[in-house]
Design an enzyme around this catalytic site. Structure first.
Site, PDB file in Angstrom:
ATOM      1  N   CYS A 173       0.993  -1.195   0.054  1.00 50.24           N
ATOM      2  CA  CYS A 173       0.072  -0.151   0.111  1.00 50.24           C
ATOM      3  C   CYS A 173       0.877   1.196  -0.158  1.00 50.24           C
ATOM      4  CB  CYS A 173      -0.960   0.028   1.060  1.00 50.24           C
ATOM      5  SG  CYS A 173      -0.289  -0.294   2.742  1.00 50.24           S
ATOM      6  N   THR A 174       0.765   2.387   0.888  1.00 49.37           N
ATOM      7  CA  THR A 174       1.544   3.347   0.827  1.00 49.37           C
ATOM      8  C   THR A 174       2.749   3.145   1.655  1.00 49.37           C
ATOM      9  OG1 THR A 174      -0.251   5.139   0.055  1.00 49.37           O
ATOM     10  CG2 THR A 174       1.650   5.910   1.161  1.00 49.37           C
TER      11      THR A 174
END
Length: 279
Positions: A173-174
């Site tokens: 994800c981030t």
């Protein structure tokens, strides 16, 4: 960044479970192999990697990433996150976008890009994060990771892909800690890895990622914010992961039933995952 892929028939290995990232600029990348799973079998190394996004990857480190032999990248970020920081493309590897939190408008993990890009903006929102509000919001998100329709659909495609798709694979994800953290925890638990080891893998983010973000903490403080407020935002806590497992227990009763009823990953596919990823 378009580069040639290595020979995928030569999978990467790690010295031990949770070993440091083999790619220096991707500090929160790690192999999920090496942990002991069902019947004493080890989770295979060089088959599945978890990570944060690719923004820190340097040209010098690209060969080290290539050496992992990743053929499929699963991206759990929102459309906005992917648009602002697209994953690099590697010859021979496919990218699969899965917006885990598409059905949640208030989830902190889906807005981390703002923290990375301009911490000064977050200082203005300090009231929304202080006084335990950030912890409460993130804990709620971890429950959503189990029951939110977009999360179920995304994780269903992810695990089905692992069972039948092109591996080695990487998911991210981030920051590589929440959407990625639950996916890793659910995967390892299904494979029979002990809860203590699952938690150890999860908490490694605090050792790997958080120290690398000191410049963001400094900028936040310079803008008038309390850096302590950012710790639950950028780090992980045992209580966060516990919220997901509590939700699994309350709604489904067991990890196997979560996969079967919540994700539509039936017993046969669960067995395929174990056969594929356990040595």
């Amino acid at each position: 960044m378009a580069v040639m892929s290595p020979d995928v028939n030569t999978p990467a290995t790690v010295a031990s479970p949770g070993a440091p990232s083999p790619v220096g600029s991707l500090v929160n990348l790690r192999d999920l192999g090496g942990w002991t799973g069902s019947d004493g079998r080890a989770v295979r190394t060089g088959m599945l990697f978890r990570s944060a996004d690719f923004r820190p990857l340097t040209d010098d480190d690209a060969p080290a990433y290539q050496a992992l032999g990743v053929r499929t990248v699963y991206d759990f970020r929102s459309a906005g996150e992917r648009e602002s920081a697209p994953d690099p493309t590697f010859d021979g590897a496919s990218n699969v976008g899965l917006d885990v939190l598409a059905d949640s408008s208030m989830a902190v993990p889906a807005n981390l890009a703002e923290f990375f890009s301009d911490p000064a903006l977050v200082a203005k929102a300090g009231e929304q994060l202080s006084g335990g509000k950030a912890v409460e919001a993130i804990t709620s998100t971890y429950r959503d990771l189990v029951t939110l329709p977009s999360a179920r659909a995304s994780y269903r495609q992810f695990f089905a892909g692992l069972a039948s798709g092109a591996n080695p694979s990487l998911f991210h994800c981030t920051a590589g800690k929440d959407r990625t953290g639950w996916a890793a925890a659910a995967f390892l638990t299904l494979l029979g890895v002990s809860h203590d080891d699952v938690l150890t893998d999860y908490l490694l983010t605090n050792e790997r990622l958080v120290p690398s973000l000191q410049p963001i903490f400094d900028k936040f403080a310079a803008a008038g914010g309390d850096p302590a407020v950012l710790l639950p935002v950028f780090g992980v806590r045992e209580e966060f992961l516990a919220a997901s497992f509590d939700e699994v227990g309350n709604v489904h009763g067991s990890i196997e039933q979560y996969f079967a009823d919540g994700l539509g990953i039936n017993a046969d596919t669960q067995a395929t995952l174990r056969a594929t990823f356990l040595a």
